[in-house]
Design an enzyme around this catalytic site. Structure first.
Site, mmCIF file in Angstrom:
data_model
loop_
_atom_site.group_PDB
_atom_site.id
_atom_site.type_symbol
_atom_site.label_atom_id
_atom_site.label_comp_id
_atom_site.label_asym_id
_atom_site.label_seq_id
_atom_site.Cartn_x
_atom_site.Cartn_y
_atom_site.Cartn_z
ATOM 1 C CD GLN A 149 -58.192 29.942 23.897
ATOM 2 O OE1 GLN A 149 -57.695 31.275 24.373
ATOM 3 N NE2 GLN A 149 -58.302 29.674 22.569
ATOM 4 C CG HIS A 179 -49.122 26.871 11.604
ATOM 5 N ND1 HIS A 179 -49.872 27.940 10.970
ATOM 6 C CD2 HIS A 179 -50.067 26.438 12.663
ATOM 7 C CE1 HIS A 179 -51.029 28.112 11.552
ATOM 8 N NE2 HIS A 179 -51.215 27.140 12.346
ATOM 9 C CG HIS A 213 -49.183 30.609 14.166
ATOM 10 N ND1 HIS A 213 -48.959 29.240 14.361
ATOM 11 C CD2 HIS A 213 -50.501 31.138 14.660
ATOM 12 C CE1 HIS A 213 -50.052 28.997 15.072
ATOM 13 N NE2 HIS A 213 -50.660 29.932 15.594
ATOM 14 C CB ALA A 268 -47.761 24.427 18.420
#
Length: 282
Positions: A61, A34, A37, A32
């Site tokens: 996690q 954005h 990143h 995902a």
């Protein structure tokens, strides 16, 4: 662009193309993607001959099964975004089985107490999951440098500690938080926000900036009380915590020191979506 789903294929490729002096940069993500990143990936490509990006939603996690189920998975779109930066970037997008080989559980880590603060206190086992996956990925990719965003500042400090304690030959780089035009810290979870909620979430950074100003003249306790009251005025938000902590130890600030480096850490829910952020208070 090369995309590998199996660690054996990835390591074979990296072994074939690297030499003794070849620098490999690594950006681990849960997809995902954005602009935050992408900024990490750009930083890696500037300083390394090869950049590897992992896209893997790590189950160990997540202490909330619903959160894991709802986490956005957008591999095709992620690949398209990475391709706008360079066709030379290597993508590793494994299945859970390839990483955990039928034993999907965390290893216990000792981070010298960093794991008991903030996120660790509210998400039991979270940082064991983080340490487990990051260590596994480092062992697969064997990077020279690895890049992490400061939005997850506690995670960044924990990864540095894990790397140091396990004597892993990788340099950890923290990179600045990227924000949306209204100040909201970019996060994959923002994908789940309605347009209205995304606009309202501007309150988080607005409040952090006000807290920074107040911290120059007030005690940590007074600043925490201010932030708490700001969110009490907004019924769509549920404040999980706001804490002021020492950047190095992550221990709560009881009394300010002139030489100390402090950071404000926050976690809030809006429409049952959990958002975190932080700000340097110095």
């Amino acid at each position: 662009m090369l995309i590998f789903n199996k660690k054996a294929d990835l390591t074979a490729h990296l072994t074939a193309v690297r030499s003794q002096k070849t620098k490999i940069g690594f950006v681990p993500t849960m997809g995902a993607l954005h602009q935050g990143h992408l900024s990490l990936i750009k930083e890696s490509t500037k300083h390394n001959a090869i950049t590897v990006v992992s896209i893997f939603v790590n189950p160990t996690q997540f202490n909330n099964a619903e959160d894991l189920t709802n986490y956005p998975r957008t591999l095709e779109r992620d690949v398209e975004k990475i391709s706008t930066l360079s066709d030379e970037i290597v993508i590793y997008a494994p299945a859970v089985e390839d990483i955990y080989e039928g034993d999907t559980k965390s290893t216990a880590f000792d981070y010298d107490g960093l794991e008991f603060q903030m996120e660790g206190a509210h998400r039991p086992g979270h940082f064991d999951g983080v340490g487990t996956i990051v260590k596994k990925l480092f062992e697969i990719v064997t990077p020279t440098n690895a890049y992490f965003g400061e939005k997850d500042f506690q995670q960044l400090q924990i990864i540095k500690k894990m790397t140091e304690k396990h004597k892993l030959p990788v340099t950890i780089h923290g990179c600045p938080i990227h924000r949306e035009p209204n100040g909201l810290a970019m996060s994959s979870r923002n994908e789940r926000l309605s347009e209205e909620a995304r606009n309202e979430a501007a309150l988080i950074y607005k409040t952090l900036k006000a807290a920074k100003i107040k911290f120059g003249k007030q005690t940590a306790k007074e600043v925490i009380a201010f932030v708490t009251k700001e969110f009490e005025k907004s019924p769509n938000f549920q404040l999980e915590y706001f804490e002021i902590a020492d950047e190095a130890t992550l221990l709560p600030c009881k009394r300010k020191s002139k030489t100390g480096k402090y950071r404000g850490f926050i976690a809030v829910f809006i429409n049952n979506i959990r958002l975190i952020d932080n700000i340097s208070l110095n």
